[in-house]
Design a protein around this motif. Structure first.
Motif, short mmCIF file in Angstrom:
data_model
loop_
_atom_site.label_atom_id
_atom_site.label_comp_id
_atom_site.label_asym_id
_atom_site.label_seq_id
_atom_site.Cartn_x
_atom_site.Cartn_y
_atom_site.Cartn_z
N ARG A 3 0.82 -1.41 0.02
CA ARG A 3 -0.03 0.15 0.32
C ARG A 3 0.67 1.51 0.28
N ASP A 4 2.38 1.27 0.73
CA ASP A 4 2.80 2.68 0.60
C ASP A 4 3.72 2.25 0.14
N HIS A 6 6.61 3.10 -2.10
CA HIS A 6 7.77 4.35 -1.94
C HIS A 6 8.31 5.10 -0.50
N ARG A 7 7.74 5.01 -0.30
CA ARG A 7 7.61 5.12 1.30
C ARG A 7 9.66 5.01 2.19
N TYR A 78 3.55 3.76 -10.35
CA TYR A 78 1.83 3.33 -10.49
C TYR A 78 1.76 1.32 -10.98
N PRO A 91 -3.64 3.30 -4.36
CA PRO A 91 -2.61 3.12 -3.62
C PRO A 91 -0.96 3.22 -3.68
N ALA A 92 -0.28 3.17 -4.49
CA ALA A 92 0.46 3.31 -4.95
C ALA A 92 0.94 4.60 -5.83
N ASN A 94 -0.28 7.37 -4.59
CA ASN A 94 -0.77 8.34 -3.38
C ASN A 94 0.51 8.10 -2.41
N SER A 95 1.28 6.75 -2.51
CA SER A 95 2.63 6.57 -2.45
C SER A 95 3.63 7.72 -2.94
N GLY A 98 3.25 11.14 -2.12
CA GLY A 98 4.14 11.12 -0.88
C GLY A 98 5.62 11.37 -0.65
#
Length: 228
Positions: A3-4, A6-7, A78, A91-92, A94-95, A98
């Motif tokens: 879900r994240d 690229h964090r 994505y 999800p991707a 938004n990551s 971020g």
């Protein structure tokens, strides 16, 4: 895909150090690309820009820029086509947004104003840059989106707050691009005009999903205009 994803992805640096730079160039690679490739592009874009003398504040002049290049997890921002419903990529995406926000925070931390920042993306990177700018509308130094557009099928709601306040935006694409219909670029241009950007579109005959030499010239010219 997590879900994240690229964090914890790296942000590569090049050009001038952030503490010495008077401006910043942020570059996002496309699907299957890499941050190293975009660092090479940054060198090409800035190779004809002579350094300016230091300013009274101790920073370099308008030609002294730091380069910040985040890298996508798995070399894609994505998983699905930009023509798919936004929910499938959310999800991707938004990551990715971020991670780009963290890049901008690094720049803001050394007091480089957004109007001294150029955002450049190719393919998926262009779409991420456009999504970020639309959702975080303010005056930037410039936006260059090559072979990309806002995500989602035709008819996707495009309501954003704020104003880009005259930010120059260049949208370049090829008429032979199998991934990007011309109408999606036109729609993106309309959205950004409503947001107050000064939009230039250029469609290149015979060009597929790729960059060309003229787009590099345009990007150099936009970089030179920052601070004028």
């Amino acid at each position: 895909m997590p879900r994240d994803p690229h964090r914890d992805q790296p942000i590569l640096l090049g050009g001038a150090s952030l503490t010495e730079a008077s401006g910043a160039l942020v570059l996002l690679h496309g699907r299957g690309g890499s941050a190293q490739e975009m660092l090479a592009l940054a060198r090409d874009l800035c190779s004809d820009s002579p350094p300016s003398p230091p300013s009274p504040e101790g920073r370099g002049g308008q030609g002294v820029r730091a380069w910040l290049v985040p890298e996508a997890a798995g070399r894609l921002w994505y998983p699905f086509s930009l023509l798919e419903k936004v929910e499938r990529n959310r999800p991707a995406l938004n990551s990715a947004l971020g991670l780009l926000k963290r890049v901008m925070e690094k720049i803001a931390a050394v007091n480089i104003a957004p109007e001294r920042v150029m955002l450049l993306g190719f393919s998926q990177g262009a779409s991420v840059v456009l999504e970020f700018a639309a959702r975080n509308a303010r005056r930037y130094g410039g936006i260059i989106a090559l072979s990309g557009a806002l995500l989602g099928p035709e008819g996707t709601p495009r309501e954003y707050e704020g104003s880009l306040a005259g930010t120059p935006l260049f949208l370049g694409h090829g008429d032979s691009d199998p991934n990007l219909p011309k109408r999606r670029v036109d729609e993106t241009a309309t959205v950004f005009e409503r947001l107050g950007a000064v939009v230039t579109k250029k469609m290149y005959p015979g060009l597929g999903h790729a960059m060309n030499a003229e787009e590099i010239v345009v990007a150099r010219g936009m970089l030179e205009m920052i601070g004028h």
